[in-house]
Design an enzyme around this catalytic site. Structure first.
Site, PDB file in Angstrom:
ATOM      1  N   CYS A 657       0.877  -1.172   0.000  1.00  0.00           N
ATOM      2  CA  CYS A 657       0.000   0.000   0.000  1.00  0.00           C
ATOM      3  C   CYS A 657       0.917   1.225   0.000  1.00  0.00           C
ATOM      4  CB  CYS A 657      -0.959  -0.010   1.187  1.00  0.00           C
ATOM      5  SG  CYS A 657      -0.161   0.121   2.797  1.00  0.00           S
ATOM      6  N   LYS A 658       0.425   2.373   0.402  1.00  0.00           N
ATOM      7  CA  LYS A 658       1.241   3.577   0.287  1.00  0.00           C
ATOM      8  C   LYS A 658       2.540   3.461   1.088  1.00  0.00           C
ATOM      9  CE  LYS A 658       0.166   7.626   2.309  1.00  0.00           C
ATOM     10  NZ  LYS A 658      -0.518   8.916   2.532  1.00  0.00           N
TER      11      LYS A 658
END
Length: 753
Positions: A657-658
């Site tokens: 994810c980020k």
């Protein structure tokens, strides 16, 4: 999964006193899974392991023991440093070749000077970044708070190994690895104008439609030029080496050694000649000719005879010429054909001489029998006879002629193909170099994770014959699970990530024997083709199949499936656009399907029959395709199906994810508990408790004494206060998220009243 964001910490806390998680103990010592011999090798790439031990009840009222380990990887910094050093070397070599293009007309000479100025600045920037990275000490991973630092932009965010080892009472022990890492993206560069996927498409469209000051070559032609230049640099020294070996054999007066040396020389020379058959070389020679000041045309090209085997066949030009560049239709292309053909003729003279010498010596007939179709029949008869003692003197002039012909070919081809590379840089110089920098940054982050995953997968499956056969016969599938939303900056991150993972197709692995205690991998090659050399200790290396030990390149097939699951994805689905996610999933499904077909075609029938009995992959692929086509909102079924297919195909799993923190940890723990339920018979009433236990930062205590599956007594021991629910499920719907917030607030108020 190495850290928790302050803003989201309340999503994973739990009331420990009320919940009694089944944690046996917590430790920091790693445990060897595949044997003690492999442990030093694994410890050479992993660092600072954190381990937790659990026990959970099974459906038949037995205990299963779970060992969970999270480790950092020193490859987070090692691979970027290797890659940056490679880029510096490649760029310095390219800059030198541009300088050696020779005299150009004022227009092209000014462009060259401008290109060299910017390219030198880029090399200096890479050197500064490498210097700063070499100073980094302490932590072996880059935290999310540092993802915007310029000196660390080549380093992946939060690269960790998440490992779960399961000891079941009746089933075979199993090991499940997931590499967790922040999405490969250029955070320092920003996402105001989008990510690589959009930027590259826009740049190529503008370059194709703008013809002022330069000649347009497609990305495929530019990549081909780099490939031919690389082949030239590799083959020319090899041919020269084998030519010297032939002379050495002649001086020893050894017919067998002479024949073997001639065979190797013939093979390498044929590869050398074949490298120039591409029409791009001819087009580039013409383009460079037009850029010379006061070029004099000799005569118009005449059609090549179909009987001339040494000259390349006529093909339509691959280059679209702009109006600013004069087009010389009467350029003498036959001159290049003659120069190119001289290499083959020189080789034929050498073959004829060797045959003559061996025949006069009474040796076996025709060491060049495999090349009879290439030799001119009169060559052997036209060479005068010499005493047998003068083999070296008779071959030396012919070898010298071969080297001279090769030198002339290499000089012309290098200059023309370097001129092609000049065109790539000539258009929109700052933008072109910044795109190269951005792509290098994203690729560096992706490659560091890939190398880490490959080494760990190799270590855990080193003694699995089926896996090793699949490794050198088909290659490995590498599945990335993306949890980025298609909203705001994360759109740019997803576009960067998609290109970075796709670029991993340029990577091949080669396993070599370690000659010292240094077993860190080495990256070689160039931007269009990388080879990662993985070093194994002698005992481990000897267990490999012959094909791998002989240096066969091992390929990987990266695929990315992304499903946004946070509240920003809710906004994107209701008010924005999710076409990027849909197109990425569809494209990568086709790649996964292609790998499955290759797998079924190349693996042995007996392995395939056993494999099909154990895995119903065809049905899983059909189900995955249906879910991708359904375009359902936040369809997490796509992630679970892709992960299951990857595990069944012996692939490498990534979750991103980020920043590889909250969303990643939610996904990994949910996947781990699902595996325990589906594969290891976790008691259905303890699924949520196991999930909460793995997600808690302060999991202490044990199950109540009354909760003993050995006695068959399982009480419904619900926690008195549980603020934590499976967030991955709550985020599927914004309505559930609101309900969760209200219930959590009510529970907090009730607790403190």
């Amino acid at each position: 999964m190495g850290e928790i964001e302050d803003g989201e910490a309340d999503h994973i806390t739990t009331d420990v006193q009320g919940q009694k998680c089944a944690l046996v103990c917590e430790c920091t010592a790693p445990e060897s899974v595949s044997g003690k011999d492999n442990l030093p090798f694994l410890n050479s790439v992993l660092k600072n392991p954190v381990c937790k031990l659990y026990r959970f009840p099974t459906s038949d009222n037995k205990w299963m023991r779970i060992r969970e380990q999270m480790s950092e990887s020193i490859l987070s910094f090692h691979i970027p440093k290797e890659l940056i050093s490679l880029h510096i070397k490649e760029d310095l070599c390219r800059n030198q070749e541009i300088k050696e293009l020779g005299e150009l007309s004022p227009h092209w000479d000014n462009l060259r000077k401008n290109v060299l100025t910017h390219c030198d600045q880029m090399v200096n920037m890479y050197q500064d970044i490498l210097t700063e990275l070499s100073k980094e000490t302490g932590s072996s991973f880059k935290s999310s708070s540092s993802k915007g630092e310029k000196t660390l932009e080549f380093v992946p965010v939060n690269l960790h190994l998440q490992r779960m080892q399961v000891h079941s009472p009746h089933l075979k022990d199993a090991l499940y690895d997931v590499i967790t890492v922040g999405a490969p993206a250029a955070h320092f560069q920003g996402f105001k104008n989008g990510g690589l996927r959009k930027l590259l498409h826009r740049f190529e469209t503008e370059r194709r439609n703008t013809g002022y000051q330069f000649i347009y070559y497609s990305p495929e032609n530019t990549a081909k030029a780099k490939e031919v230049l690389s082949n030239i640099n590799q083959l020319q020294p090899l041919v020269a080496t084998h030519a010297d070996l032939l002379l050495n054999s002649a001086s020893q007066h050894s017919p067998d050694s002479l024949k073997n040396s001639l065979k190797m020389l013939s093979e390498k020379t044929e590869l050398f000649v074949h490298a120039f058959k591409d029409q791009l070389v001819r087009s580039a020679l013409l383009a460079l000719y037009t850029a010379r000041p006061g070029g004099v045309l000799k005569k118009p090209p005449s059609p090549k005879s179909s009987t001339e085997e040494s000259s390349p066949q006529e093909q339509p030009p691959l280059m679209r010429r702009q109006d600013s560049i004069p087009h010389h239709s009467d350029y003498d292309e036959e001159e290049w054909d003659r120069v190119w053909a001289n290499v083959g003729k020189s080789l034929n003279c050498i073959i004829a001489m060797v045959d003559k010498l061996i025949e006069r010596d009474g040796g076996s007939e025709g060491s060049g029998s495999n090349n009879d179709g290439e030799k001119e029949p009169s060559l052997a008869d036209s060479i005068p006879s010499h005493p047998r003692e003068d083999w070296y003197e008779q071959l030396y002039p012919l070898i010298l002629t071969l080297k001279d012909c090769m030198g002339e070919v290499v000089n012309r081809a290098k200059q023309s193909l370097t001129f092609v590379l000049l065109q790539e840089l000539a258009y929109s110089l700052p933008q072109c170099l910044m795109l190269t920098l951005r792509r290098d940054i994203v690729f560096s982050q992706a490659l560091a994770g890939l190398v880490c995953g490959f080494i760990i997968k190799l270590q855990t499956s080193l003694y699995d014959p089926g896996f090793l056969q699949q490794l050198h016969t088909v290659g490995l599938i590498v599945q990335y699970e993306g949890l980025l939303s298609t909203y705001s900056d994360e759109i740019g991150m997803l576009e960067d990530m998609a290109v970075g993972i796709s670029d991993l197709k340029k990577v091949a692995f080669k396993i070599i024997e370690a000659k010292s205690n240094d077993v860190l991998p080495v990256v070689t090659g160039r931007r269009e083709h990388y080879v990662v050399e993985v070093k194994l200790p002698a005992r481990m290396f000897e267990s490999l199949p012959l094909q791998i030990k002989e240096g066969q390149l091992l390929h990987v097939y990266p695929v990315l499936f992304n499903v946004g699951i946070n509240e920003q994805q809710t906004l994107a689905e209701r008010f924005g656009d999710v076409s990027l996610q849909e197109s990425i999933n569809q494209e990568n499904f086709e790649l996964l399907q292609e790998y499955y077909k290759i797998f079924m075609e190349k693996m042995p029938p007996d392995y395939i029959s056993h494999f099909q009995e154990q895995n119903d992959l065809k049905a899983l692929l059909e189900n995955l395709h249906q879910n991708i086509q359904s375009k359902k909102r936040k369809n997490v079924e796509i992630m679970w199906l892709a992960a299951t297919i990857c595990r069944k195909l012996n692939g490498i799993r990534f979750t991103c994810c980020k920043s590889a923190k909250d969303r990643t940890s939610m996904s990994v723990t949910l996947e781990q508990c699902s595996i325990l339920r589906d594969e290891h018979q976790l008691h259905k009433d303890f699924f949520i408790r196991a999930l909460d236990c793995m997600r808690s930062r302060q999991t202490q205590g044990a199950l109540n004494e009354s909760d003993d599956p050995e006695t068959g007594c399982l009480t419904d021991n619900k926690p008195t206060s549980r603020h934590f629910y499976p967030v991955a499920l709550l985020l599927v719907s914004s309505h559930l998220l609101v309900v969760w917030l209200i219930l959590s607030l009510a529970l907090l108020l009730a607790k403190y009243q």
